[in-house]
Write a protein that holds these residues in place. Sequence first.
Motif, PDB file in Angstrom:
ATOM      1  N   LEU A  75       0.864  -1.175   0.000  1.00  0.00           N
ATOM      2  CA  LEU A  75       0.000   0.000   0.000  1.00  0.00           C
ATOM      3  C   LEU A  75       0.908   1.234   0.000  1.00  0.00           C
ATOM      4  CD1 LEU A  75      -2.510  -1.154   2.763  1.00  0.00           C
ATOM      5  CD2 LEU A  75      -2.741  -1.406   0.293  1.00  0.00           C
ATOM      6  N   ASN A  76       0.334   2.400  -0.114  1.00  0.00           N
ATOM      7  CA  ASN A  76       1.152   3.616  -0.117  1.00  0.00           C
ATOM      8  C   ASN A  76       1.937   3.797   1.176  1.00  0.00           C
ATOM      9  OD1 ASN A  76       0.434   4.482  -2.704  1.00  0.00           O
ATOM     10  ND2 ASN A  76      -1.422   5.473  -1.946  1.00  0.00           N
ATOM     11  N   ARG A  77       1.333   3.402   2.314  1.00  0.00           N
ATOM     12  CA  ARG A  77       1.987   3.627   3.599  1.00  0.00           C
ATOM     13  C   ARG A  77       2.309   2.348   4.373  1.00  0.00           C
ATOM     14  NH1 ARG A  77      -2.117   7.653   3.469  1.00  0.00           N
ATOM     15  NH2 ARG A  77      -3.388   6.328   4.773  1.00  0.00           N
ATOM     16  N   GLN A  78       1.876   1.199   3.853  1.00  0.00           N
ATOM     17  CA  GLN A  78       2.075  -0.047   4.595  1.00  0.00           C
ATOM     18  C   GLN A  78       2.433  -1.195   3.660  1.00  0.00           C
ATOM     19  OE1 GLN A  78      -1.742  -0.671   6.489  1.00  0.00           O
ATOM     20  NE2 GLN A  78      -1.151   0.498   8.306  1.00  0.00           N
ATOM     21  N   LEU A  99       1.500  -9.988   9.032  1.00  0.00           N
ATOM     22  CA  LEU A  99       2.274  -8.897   9.606  1.00  0.00           C
ATOM     23  C   LEU A  99       2.021  -7.630   8.814  1.00  0.00           C
ATOM     24  CD1 LEU A  99       4.509  -7.941  11.621  1.00  0.00           C
ATOM     25  CD2 LEU A  99       6.167  -8.586   9.853  1.00  0.00           C
ATOM     26  N   VAL A 100       1.675  -6.562   9.513  1.00  0.00           N
ATOM     27  CA  VAL A 100       1.495  -5.258   8.887  1.00  0.00           C
ATOM     28  C   VAL A 100       2.657  -4.381   9.302  1.00  0.00           C
ATOM     29  CG1 VAL A 100       0.005  -3.227   8.692  1.00  0.00           C
ATOM     30  CG2 VAL A 100      -1.004  -5.507   8.932  1.00  0.00           C
ATOM     31  N   LEU A 101       3.296  -3.778   8.305  1.00  0.00           N
ATOM     32  CA  LEU A 101       4.476  -2.945   8.536  1.00  0.00           C
ATOM     33  C   LEU A 101       4.241  -1.524   8.051  1.00  0.00           C
ATOM     34  CD1 LEU A 101       6.994  -5.485   7.005  1.00  0.00           C
ATOM     35  CD2 LEU A 101       6.842  -4.926   9.438  1.00  0.00           C
ATOM     36  N   ASP A 102       4.772  -0.565   8.787  1.00  0.00           N
ATOM     37  CA  ASP A 102       4.822   0.817   8.323  1.00  0.00           C
ATOM     38  C   ASP A 102       5.907   0.873   7.252  1.00  0.00           C
ATOM     39  OD1 ASP A 102       5.994   3.524   8.144  1.00  0.00           O
ATOM     40  OD2 ASP A 102       4.549   4.011   9.714  1.00  0.00           O
ATOM     41  N   ARG A 103       5.549   1.261   6.067  1.00  0.00           N
ATOM     42  CA  ARG A 103       6.461   1.191   4.928  1.00  0.00           C
ATOM     43  C   ARG A 103       7.713   2.054   5.106  1.00  0.00           C
ATOM     44  NH1 ARG A 103       4.373   0.913  -1.266  1.00  0.00           N
ATOM     45  NH2 ARG A 103       6.418   0.932  -2.221  1.00  0.00           N
ATOM     46  N   GLU A 104       7.572   3.194   5.755  1.00  0.00           N
ATOM     47  CA  GLU A 104       8.718   4.095   5.930  1.00  0.00           C
ATOM     48  C   GLU A 104       9.708   3.605   6.972  1.00  0.00           C
ATOM     49  OE1 GLU A 104       7.512   8.089   6.650  1.00  0.00           O
ATOM     50  OE2 GLU A 104       6.518   8.290   4.700  1.00  0.00           O
ATOM     51  N   ARG A 105       9.250   2.774   7.905  1.00  0.00           N
ATOM     52  CA  ARG A 105      10.128   2.345   9.003  1.00  0.00           C
ATOM     53  C   ARG A 105      10.554   0.890   8.912  1.00  0.00           C
ATOM     54  NH1 ARG A 105       8.036   2.151  13.932  1.00  0.00           N
ATOM     55  NH2 ARG A 105       5.923   1.819  13.242  1.00  0.00           N
ATOM     56  N   SER A 106      10.273   0.225   7.801  1.00  0.00           N
ATOM     57  CA  SER A 106      10.551  -1.204   7.733  1.00  0.00           C
ATOM     58  C   SER A 106      11.512  -1.556   6.604  1.00  0.00           C
ATOM     59  CB  SER A 106       9.247  -1.975   7.552  1.00  0.00           C
ATOM     60  OG  SER A 106       8.632  -1.613   6.329  1.00  0.00           O
ATOM     61  N   ALA A 109      12.882  -7.102   3.225  1.00  0.00           N
ATOM     62  CA  ALA A 109      13.689  -8.331   3.174  1.00  0.00           C
ATOM     63  C   ALA A 109      13.948  -8.872   4.576  1.00  0.00           C
ATOM     64  CB  ALA A 109      15.000  -8.073   2.456  1.00  0.00           C
ATOM     65  N   LEU A 110      14.288  -7.992   5.505  1.00  0.00           N
ATOM     66  CA  LEU A 110      14.525  -8.433   6.884  1.00  0.00           C
ATOM     67  C   LEU A 110      13.235  -8.917   7.541  1.00  0.00           C
ATOM     68  CD1 LEU A 110      17.065  -5.786   8.196  1.00  0.00           C
ATOM     69  CD2 LEU A 110      17.499  -8.182   7.644  1.00  0.00           C
ATOM     70  N   ALA A 111      12.127  -8.280   7.228  1.00  0.00           N
ATOM     71  CA  ALA A 111      10.842  -8.707   7.797  1.00  0.00           C
ATOM     72  C   ALA A 111      10.483 -10.111   7.309  1.00  0.00           C
ATOM     73  CB  ALA A 111       9.746  -7.713   7.417  1.00  0.00           C
ATOM     74  N   ARG A 112      10.688 -10.390   6.025  1.00  0.00           N
ATOM     75  CA  ARG A 112      10.412 -11.725   5.494  1.00  0.00           C
ATOM     76  C   ARG A 112      11.301 -12.767   6.169  1.00  0.00           C
ATOM     77  NH1 ARG A 112      11.258 -12.638  -0.134  1.00  0.00           N
ATOM     78  NH2 ARG A 112       9.894 -14.427   0.125  1.00  0.00           N
ATOM     79  N   HIS A 113      12.571 -12.431   6.330  1.00  0.00           N
ATOM     80  CA  HIS A 113      13.507 -13.343   6.995  1.00  0.00           C
ATOM     81  C   HIS A 113      13.080 -13.592   8.446  1.00  0.00           C
ATOM     82  CE1 HIS A 113      17.297 -15.295   7.963  1.00  0.00           C
ATOM     83  NE2 HIS A 113      17.402 -14.479   8.999  1.00  0.00           N
TER      84      HIS A 113
END
Length: 124
Positions: A75-78, A99-106, A109-113
């Motif tokens: 999404l634009n922000r997530q 898992l929902v991530l804030d796009r600017e702070r994430s 690749a590390l989240a998937r790992h």
Amino acid sequence: MNIDTALKEAMTISGAVGAALVDYESGMSLGSIGGGDRLDLEIAAAGNTEVVRAKQRVVSALKLNDEIEDVLITLNRQYHLIRLLKANSRGASTLFLYLVLDRERSNLALARHSLKSIEAGLIV
């Protein structure tokens, strides 16, 4: 690790907004954490069961003889990351980590790992 511990660990991922463990056959969440005013995890978890079911129908129709590892919705922000849990010795799994991530702070690749590591340690 149990469900609560796994979800708490998911929330330590940089940029995490919320996390849930979901059964895509029933659409029910087995546990969730985070979300708050920014995200209703129960609605999101139930809605994403349709995403998983649809993608599995496509994989089956294409006769790919393969399994879905994860699904990413940007999404634009997530980022919304859906990681399907692998089958265990008792048979096929109908669960996914959401898992929902804030796009600017994430870091995607590390989240998937990290989700892959959490999956490996999760005992349901």
